[in-house]
Write an enzyme that holds these catalytic residues in place. Structure first.
Site, mmCIF file in Angstrom:
data_model
loop_
_atom_site.group_PDB
_atom_site.id
_atom_site.type_symbol
_atom_site.label_atom_id
_atom_site.label_comp_id
_atom_site.label_asym_id
_atom_site.label_seq_id
_atom_site.Cartn_x
_atom_site.Cartn_y
_atom_site.Cartn_z
ATOM 1 N N ARG B 315 0.856 -1.195 0.000
ATOM 2 C CA ARG B 315 0.000 0.000 0.000
ATOM 3 C C ARG B 315 0.884 1.234 0.000
ATOM 4 N NH1 ARG B 315 -4.966 -2.150 2.696
ATOM 5 N NH2 ARG B 315 -5.175 -4.097 1.530
ATOM 6 N N GLU B 317 0.248 4.138 0.582
ATOM 7 C CA GLU B 317 -0.426 5.231 1.297
ATOM 8 C C GLU B 317 0.548 6.021 2.149
ATOM 9 O OE1 GLU B 317 -4.053 3.920 3.419
ATOM 10 O OE2 GLU B 317 -3.887 2.167 2.100
ATOM 11 N N ARG B 323 -0.494 2.269 13.154
ATOM 12 C CA ARG B 323 -1.071 1.008 12.702
ATOM 13 C C ARG B 323 -1.012 0.779 11.190
ATOM 14 N NH1 ARG B 323 -6.391 -0.354 13.538
ATOM 15 N NH2 ARG B 323 -7.450 0.239 11.662
ATOM 16 N N HIS B 324 -0.313 1.631 10.456
ATOM 17 C CA HIS B 324 -0.207 1.455 9.006
ATOM 18 C C HIS B 324 1.219 1.144 8.580
ATOM 19 C CE1 HIS B 324 -4.140 3.544 9.014
ATOM 20 N NE2 HIS B 324 -4.350 2.802 7.943
ATOM 21 N N GLU B 466 -9.996 -2.302 14.162
ATOM 22 C CA GLU B 466 -10.411 -3.207 13.101
ATOM 23 C C GLU B 466 -9.210 -4.015 12.623
ATOM 24 O OE1 GLU B 466 -10.222 -1.966 9.173
ATOM 25 O OE2 GLU B 466 -10.198 -4.144 9.046
ATOM 26 N N SER B 469 -11.569 -7.593 7.550
ATOM 27 C CA SER B 469 -12.664 -7.121 6.745
ATOM 28 C C SER B 469 -13.089 -8.288 5.868
ATOM 29 C CB SER B 469 -12.188 -5.940 5.900
ATOM 30 O OG SER B 469 -13.230 -5.023 5.738
ATOM 31 N N ARG B 533 -0.879 -6.742 12.558
ATOM 32 C CA ARG B 533 -1.910 -6.164 13.429
ATOM 33 C C ARG B 533 -2.414 -7.163 14.455
ATOM 34 N NH1 ARG B 533 -5.971 -2.096 10.130
ATOM 35 N NH2 ARG B 533 -4.331 -0.649 9.503
#
Lengths: 559, 559
Positions: B315, B317, B323-324, B466, B469, B533
């Site tokens: 990712r 991002e 947490r990323h 979370e 998913s 995570r």
């Protein structure tokens, strides 16, 4: 009772268009127009298909299930039986199964066969119109209207056929009571599964009989991989692959290895520079890892003693061969060595013998399934893996008339020949060749203590092809510097290190070895192997694209 | 008997230079010059170090082992004992151990202690000069000259100490008979392991006592990760991580899932377009997979019924949070659904309860070790995982004074709060929130049968964050087209599909669904979760960088 309608004539035709080698929007549109036409034809056909008939007292026993029913509407508590579990012991039992309609064969207005497939297994389902069974002629008609590969639920009673079945894997039949279609496939699939599942022998037999069967080419298979994967041999190949990985992990975990994950995005353009996929990482030059080599060494230096990794490895090489991929799954291990790199060889010996045994003992069905389409001889291996020195290998080749540069490397042809010679002499197709010339190994490879022209390294071969490469690594900064200098890298100052190597390698080296002064790395060694190659060579398949779920080669990036 | 010399004053100083955020050749050179200076000092010191003394009758019992001896020269047959196995039962036995010298403490000319560490375990080794034991004062001097983190072999006799030991994990001592250094570490390590291993409580206690302890910052740790990884908590964290993955695999394999590997190099610039790492693949635009989503769906469509994958997820991002990560390990699963997506939830329930139990029962030592440095409360979970609807969650928040847009998504703050409310009411920190608004899920998510404003989807939370998913996916082309249109994608013609989507997505969609006509996909659903995570939240760690071996965030690409 062989079944199955004639091969779908339009399949190859449609599929031929979508060659991944030349994918373009233009072509996709052309393909799309063609497909749309086929689709409209299919829709017309579908509209003509019989649905549950209101006048039929047994109308509730068949029909297309509307999608709303599959939108997680109910939890009925019904239990579906796996087709694989349908054996003689199940006779007389009422079951529900779900599968793909592999073949549909109408016999008369009152009778039809539907063969349902689930993974590698198929079962014959028989519809016979009868008031007692609740089966109407309309229901038989509905069943015969199904398109191949549609997803179908069948409720019925398990029975034993009078004659042994040839066309299905399961030896029982299902006397159908209810049949529902969950999702209809288009009648014009780009690949006909029966075409895609034939062995070479079947083609030859048909040819001799003057019959022309459709062959599905490798590219077509890969273009429509989601259909191609449904062939029994593909179902078996990827289950074997999963088991190789499982056994690899299980064995190493039992030997106190820790599974790790190293990053695939790394700084700079990697040591080699060539054959690397480059990209930008937040404005910095980055590349994809060609191997977890230095990271697993860092883990050892980080105190983990024994580590393994299963993960993708990226090689931007333009190798269009039967055994190269641009992305493959690497099985890597690295471990502390107490005294000798044979400790690593011992792990490989135990590991691969365990894998081979596991496959032969626990994956019989998968191996038989592959054998049906792609016949092969079981791999010959010894309980204790044969180890030969590189010099012995060279000597064997020389005696057989093949001269090899004694301090060079083996080429593919020589490897193949050595494999044959070793098989003849020692009765094994799996062996370790060790003590390679130092010059043909990476500079961080540990030289031999008694002759620095050789190294503490090895390759491992299956059926004459190299699958594993491994070695003891240099663990002291002094020797590393010496070897770097000998390899033409001016390592006299750290500054020149930075010029000679990429930033990445530099950073990793200092992480492992410190700035020419040790951070305390223990003696260690390890090896790497490609998962796809293990499966390909164990099953003697002719192309590595057969053992990669969605292969990546210089020409193929889709699907 | 607490041990260990004062913290290395120069460590932080040296380490501070190598900030990954601003890596450059210039800086590396500066760092290199500094390191070279330190190195020369170290070399001078090393030259002054005592080596085995020719006049010493016990000279053979100690010394630096030359590298030639470690170049796989001999296989002695000696058996090394694991420090972890040294317990009371071993008392009186003669053993050989290899480890890193974590602490060296001279007591007098005739006595010294060396603490050896192997993975999470440490043992105290006692040298007392005595003719009977073959230990000379020169040997004691040699031992005290060792630098911390050097790799050392010790032969000795296991004994029981008079008083319980506090500073080591093992409760026995080794009465040293022989001591050899295998690889000397530089005396100026960039990180002092004792500094790096302290808990917050220890810092506070020292501060109250007016003592100033060195703190090792997150960046310094990561810059010198190969040293940082040696701390007991890091040894434990990555063993826990390995066990989470193992149990994930083991559980799913027992439920007939097949492990697969999907490609990470994919065509085009992916559906979203944003947050994607782009690169050139043999002249074609390519990108790194943000998820194996569509590939695992293809595998289901390819007849594998149930699949899972463990592999890297990329990712791009620019999320600088706790947490990323830009690269993490995805645990993904996809499966056929017979009737209801709760079948997927049931797998998650069984899977995670099995993981939690396994960790609590089989990784006690690892959890205790983490707890020492980073204290945390054990995760509260129920035997049968709690499921709440999204509406119920919203209602709970509302009643607690937090208004949430009923058809929107939860933000991080609301998730945290809901986690607290659920813990209070139901006594669990692990629960499933299902039936999310359709609008906040991807367009291929199956809508609810009874209310198309909601979807057959869910998120799973641990400690208010979370982690999973998942959803049922649309398996028919008609509904997919309808949903695409509703999402503003003109899906009336295939040509517009090609314009609207990337070539990649198009190809994948036709692989799954055919050209608006089905290839026969079974109803299916699945989920994805990040390995890092799970470990972070199970152990209540405050930063995901602690659970990634070599983390990648927007600032960090090395080592």
């Amino acid at each position: 009772m062989s079944s199955g309608p004639p091969p779908d004539a339009s399949a190859e035709d449609l599929a031929g268009d979508l060659s991944a080698a030349t994918i373009s929007k233009k072509q996709l549109k052309k393909d799309a127009r063609k497909a749309e036409k086929a689709e409209k034809a299919a829709q017309r056909q579908q509209q003509q298909q019989p649905q549950a008939d209101a006048d039929d007292p047994f109308a509730a026993n068949y029909g297309d299930v509307p999608v709303e029913e599959i939108q997680s509407k109910t939890i009925s508590g019904r239990v579906w039986t796996e087709i694989a579990d349908l054996d003689d012991a199940a006779a007389g039992r009422s079951v529900i199964i779900r599968g793909a309609a592999q073949a549909i064969r109408p016999v008369s207005k009152k009778m039809a066969f539907v063969v349902l497939r689930q993974s590698m297994c198929t079962v014959q389902c028989v519809l016979v119109a009868s008031v007692d069974a609740g089966v109407s002629t309309q229901m038989v008609r509905f069943a015969t209207s199904l398109s191949k590969e549609s997803i179908v639920d069948i409720e019925g009673v398990v029975s034993l056929p009078k004659e042994p079945l040839k066309a299905t894997t399961q030896q029982v039949e299902i006397q159908v009571r209810k049949i529902y279609c969950i999702n209809r496939a288009t009648p014009t699939l780009p690949i006909n599964l029966e075409d895609a599942s034939r062995s070479e022998a079947e083609f030859e037999k048909a040819e001799q009989a003057g019959e022309k069967l459709v062959r599905v080419g490798q590219d077509t298979r890969l273009n429509y991989r989601a259909i191609d994967l449904r062939t029994p041999s593909n179902q078996a190949i990827f289950r074997i692959q999963c088991q190789v990985e499982n056994k690899f992990r299980e064995f190493l975990l039992s030997k106190n290895f820790v599974g790790i994950h190293s990053p695939k995005l790394i700084a700079g353009s990697s040591e080699g520079g060539a054959a690397v996929f480059k990209l930008q990482y937040n404005g910095q030059p980055a590349c994809l890892a060609q191997s977890p080599q230095l990271y697993k060494q860092m883990a050892i230096c980080g105190g983990f003693e024994r580590v393994f990794e299963v993960g993708p490895v990226f090689r931007a090489e333009n190798s269009n061969t039967h055994r190269h991929l641009c992305e493959f799954v690497g099985l890597d291990a690295e471990m502390e060595i107490k005294e000798h790199y044979f400790e690593v060889c011992d792990i490989i010996d135990g590991l691969f013998v365990a894998i081979f045994k596991h496959l032969n003992e626990n994956c019989k069905k998968e191996l038989e399934t592959i054998n049906k389409q792609y016949p092969f001889e079981p791999l010959k291996y010894l309980e204790k893996t044969l180890k030969l020195t590189y010099e012995e290998g060279i000597q064997m080749l020389k005696e057989a008339g093949t001269e090899i540069e004694p301090m060079g490397d083996l080429n593919t042809e020589a490897e193949k020949k050595l494999g044959r010679l070793v098989k003849e002499k020692y009765g094994t197709e799996f062996f370790i060749l060790y003590r390679y010339p130092l010059a043909v190994r990476p500079f961080y490879t540990m030289p031999c203590y008694d002759n620095p022209a050789y190294s503490n390294s090895f390759d491992v071969f299956i059926r004459g092809e190299e699958i594993i490469s491994g070695a003891q690594r240099i663990h002291t900064p002094e020797l590393l510097t010496k070897r770097a200098t000998e390899c033409g890298i001016d390592a006299s100052t750290i500054a020149s290190y930075i010029e000679s190597f990429s930033i990445l390698l530099h950073l990793i080296l200092i992480s492992i070895y410190g700035h020419h002064c040790s951070y305390g790395a223990p003696p260690h060694g390890g090896f790497g192997v490609g998962l796809e190659r293990v499966v390909m060579l164990f099953c003697a398949l002719n192309n590595i694209r057969k053992t990669s779920l969605f292969p990546r080669d210089p020409q193929r990036l889709v699907p």
